[in-house]
Write an enzyme that holds these catalytic residues in place. Sequence first.
Site, mmCIF file in Angstrom:
data_model
loop_
_atom_site.group_PDB
_atom_site.id
_atom_site.type_symbol
_atom_site.label_atom_id
_atom_site.label_comp_id
_atom_site.label_asym_id
_atom_site.label_seq_id
_atom_site.Cartn_x
_atom_site.Cartn_y
_atom_site.Cartn_z
ATOM 1 N N ASP A 79 44.913 41.628 45.776
ATOM 2 C CA ASP A 79 46.188 42.210 45.337
ATOM 3 C C ASP A 79 47.043 42.586 46.544
ATOM 4 O O ASP A 79 48.262 42.371 46.562
ATOM 5 C CB ASP A 79 45.964 43.405 44.403
ATOM 6 C CG ASP A 79 44.870 44.342 44.870
ATOM 7 O OD1 ASP A 79 43.980 43.897 45.630
ATOM 8 O OD2 ASP A 79 44.895 45.531 44.499
ATOM 9 N N ASP A 129 43.505 29.162 43.932
ATOM 10 C CA ASP A 129 44.412 28.430 43.043
ATOM 11 C C ASP A 129 45.767 29.139 43.003
ATOM 12 O O ASP A 129 46.831 28.515 43.141
ATOM 13 C CB ASP A 129 43.775 28.400 41.639
ATOM 14 C CG ASP A 129 44.460 27.426 40.712
ATOM 15 O OD1 ASP A 129 45.306 26.648 41.176
ATOM 16 O OD2 ASP A 129 44.143 27.449 39.509
ATOM 17 N N TYR A 174 35.673 28.530 37.770
ATOM 18 C CA TYR A 174 36.084 27.245 37.197
ATOM 19 C C TYR A 174 34.919 26.298 36.898
ATOM 20 O O TYR A 174 35.126 25.108 36.723
ATOM 21 C CB TYR A 174 37.085 26.558 38.138
ATOM 22 C CG TYR A 174 38.439 27.248 38.227
ATOM 23 C CD1 TYR A 174 38.701 28.436 37.544
ATOM 24 C CD2 TYR A 174 39.461 26.707 38.996
ATOM 25 C CE1 TYR A 174 39.934 29.057 37.640
ATOM 26 C CE2 TYR A 174 40.703 27.330 39.087
ATOM 27 C CZ TYR A 174 40.931 28.507 38.411
ATOM 28 O OH TYR A 174 42.153 29.117 38.501
ATOM 29 N N ASP A 177 49.618 28.229 45.292
ATOM 30 C CA ASP A 177 50.929 28.021 44.661
ATOM 31 C C ASP A 177 51.951 29.005 45.222
ATOM 32 O O ASP A 177 53.117 28.656 45.450
ATOM 33 C CB ASP A 177 50.834 28.176 43.138
ATOM 34 C CG ASP A 177 50.576 26.845 42.450
ATOM 35 O OD1 ASP A 177 49.961 25.967 43.099
ATOM 36 O OD2 ASP A 177 50.980 26.666 41.285
ATOM 37 N N LYS A 184 37.942 40.626 45.974
ATOM 38 C CA LYS A 184 38.169 41.847 45.196
ATOM 39 C C LYS A 184 36.843 42.604 45.151
ATOM 40 O O LYS A 184 36.337 42.971 44.094
ATOM 41 C CB LYS A 184 38.658 41.454 43.791
ATOM 42 C CG LYS A 184 39.201 42.615 42.969
ATOM 43 C CD LYS A 184 40.501 43.193 43.491
ATOM 44 C CE LYS A 184 40.887 44.428 42.687
ATOM 45 N NZ LYS A 184 42.027 45.154 43.274
#
Length: 348
Positions: free
Chosen positions: A220, A244, A136, A248, A187
Amino acid sequence: MRKIAIIPGDGIGIEVTRAALRVLECAKAKFDLSLTFTEFDWGAEKYLREGVSLPAGAVEMFEQEYAAIFTGAFGDPRVPDNRHAADILLGLRFKLDLYINLRPVVLLADRLTPLKNRTRTDLDFVIFRENTEGLYVNAGGVLKRGTPQEVAIQEEINTRHGVERIIVAAFEYARQHGRQRVTLADKSNLLTYGHDLWRRTFREVASRFPEIEANAQYIDAMAMLMITNPEQYQVIVTNNLFGDILTDLGAGLVGGLGLAASGNIHPGKVSLFEPVHGSAPNIAGKDMANPIGAILTAAMMLEYLGHPEAAQAVESAVSACIAANQVTSDIGGTLGTQAAGEAVVARM
Ligand code: ATP
């Protein structure tokens, strides 16, 4: 007296901040807190009227004079690119170097989770999201834009300094709060440079906290396990993008956006606290928004300021209101925003 800046912002931000401020004033009176609250009218109205989003000198003023900043939400359909929101929130986040985005995922009543047969003991963790680096930071570029040959590169920035300080913050939180496990989400099997740095740094930092179990998972796998085995999580640490998304997901597991609180923190420095939700133009001005996300955010700010007893009182009052269904319609009640806030004040 320590100074707290209050920036209600736009849309439901204004309504939920009004309710949260009532709770803060109540906590101040009840616990004799040495805090003063100063309101700032920054947001879409001011931006449209005067062209000012984050006024010049604001960052320096906060650094020198303020202990914390509380914001409602920013966003307005009349500012299509939400320039003012980016200036204010991202401006403060980057310029104040608020590298920890802290979001608790706590189930306050069993009925609020969409998961089957899960109770409050299964969902009780915090997520430490890296807040200043990762994907970001807007590093990258475009070649041959708008052509069939277009090339778009978006770079992920991971620095040793940035990765280490967020991981250290997660372990220190675990130590201070009696949590026994910290889980890293990365990851590293495919992102063999950036996320290898995360994994190596995680192992190194973990060795400084031998009493805390360090567990690393691929993102994942975690996305699935957070649904099927959420009870294993106590403290999660991850990068900006994964954080992020996971936060949520976490909010969804414990009742939705109306309840979710967050802090943007640099330990020892002026830090910014904001409910997770946005300005929700569709329900703004209707006294419908759930104020609990903002109220729990205020509690998080009180804890950060060194008033854990006041924070606990706010949280207990919120839990009691939820148990009695003295809440807004998004979580099954019949109260408006201000009445739901007053119910919390009454219980305090
Ligand atoms: P923004 O552009 O400012 O992010 P948004 O509407 O796109 O605003 P959110 O405000 O985060 O995004 O919320 C999405 C939807 O979730 C809202 O339209 C609203 O229906 C619901 N919602 C969000 N916050 C609350 C709340 N505090 N109480 C009730 N419903 C909420």
